[in-house]
Design an enzyme around this catalytic site. Structure first.
Site, mmCIF file in Angstrom:
data_model
loop_
_atom_site.group_PDB
_atom_site.id
_atom_site.type_symbol
_atom_site.label_atom_id
_atom_site.label_comp_id
_atom_site.label_asym_id
_atom_site.label_seq_id
_atom_site.Cartn_x
_atom_site.Cartn_y
_atom_site.Cartn_z
ATOM 1 N N HIS A 61 0.732 -1.390 0.390
ATOM 2 C CA HIS A 61 -0.089 0.002 -0.507
ATOM 3 C C HIS A 61 1.205 0.960 -0.330
ATOM 4 C CE1 HIS A 61 -4.130 -2.099 1.850
ATOM 5 N NE2 HIS A 61 -3.209 -2.704 1.295
ATOM 6 N N GLU A 63 1.332 3.502 2.207
ATOM 7 C CA GLU A 63 1.613 4.090 3.113
ATOM 8 C C GLU A 63 3.150 3.071 3.497
ATOM 9 O OE1 GLU A 63 -3.155 4.326 3.850
ATOM 10 O OE2 GLU A 63 -1.162 3.095 2.649
ATOM 11 N N CYS A 91 -5.536 1.764 5.786
ATOM 12 C CA CYS A 91 -6.478 0.566 6.899
ATOM 13 C C CYS A 91 -5.840 -0.111 7.774
ATOM 14 C CB CYS A 91 -6.309 -0.733 5.269
ATOM 15 S SG CYS A 91 -5.014 -1.014 5.086
ATOM 16 N N CYS A 94 -2.016 -0.577 7.701
ATOM 17 C CA CYS A 94 -1.486 0.617 7.487
ATOM 18 C C CYS A 94 -1.677 1.172 8.855
ATOM 19 C CB CYS A 94 -1.631 1.280 6.269
ATOM 20 S SG CYS A 94 -1.142 0.572 4.135
#
Length: 160
Positions: A61, A63, A91, A94
């Site tokens: 992701h 992040e 999410c 993360c």
């Protein structure tokens, strides 16, 4: 005692625009357009966009990519005093990384009603069991962040 952090809204927007540019790069590769930058002492030390498809990595992701890059840049797995700018509400995966890496502040753009854990599906960062507190602010350039995602998914649906 921890010093209060001075928040500069124009700088927040500037860094969110950097994250939006990264999200657009991901979209050009067919990835869900989410971008992130990690800032420390006013400088970007980590950049990332979603790349789980192209990288065959479910943890890739935006992040995660930005935090990994920042940790390498500082040669430290902890990033106190840093601010993470991300175009979409984080999410659960993360959020856990953000806490463990000791990011001080998260600024996000669009809400993620299905999987966001800063506000949409609970307030993860406010949980009492956490050993690190993260300041959270949502809605910075929210319309631009949301529009990028909507247009991406609209185009994807049109191809089917």
């Amino acid at each position: 005692m921890r010093q209060p952090q001075i928040i500069d809204r124009s700088r927040d927007q500037q860094f969110m625009r950097e994250a939006l540019a990264l999200a657009a790069q991901g979209a050009a590769l067919g990835e869900v357009p989410v971008g992130a930058v990690l800032v420390h002492n006013g400088e970007i030390i980590g950049r990332g966009f979603n790349c789980p498809i192209s990288g065959s990595d479910p943890s890739a992701h935006a992040e995660m990519v930005a935090i990994r890059a920042a940790a390498q840049a500082l040669s430290n797995y902890r990033l106190p005093g840093s601010t993470l700018y991300v175009t979409l509400e984080p999410c659960s995966m993360c959020a856990g990384l953000i806490v463990h890496s000791r990011v001080s502040r998260v600024v996000y753009g669009a809400v993620e009603p299905k999987a966001g854990v800063a506000q949409s599906q609970g307030q993860f960062f406010a949980q009492g069991f956490l050993n690190h507190r993260v300041l959270i602010e949502g809605g910075v350039l929210a319309q631009e962040c949301s529009t990028l995602l909507s247009e991406f998914f609209r185009a994807r649906r049109a191809k089917v």
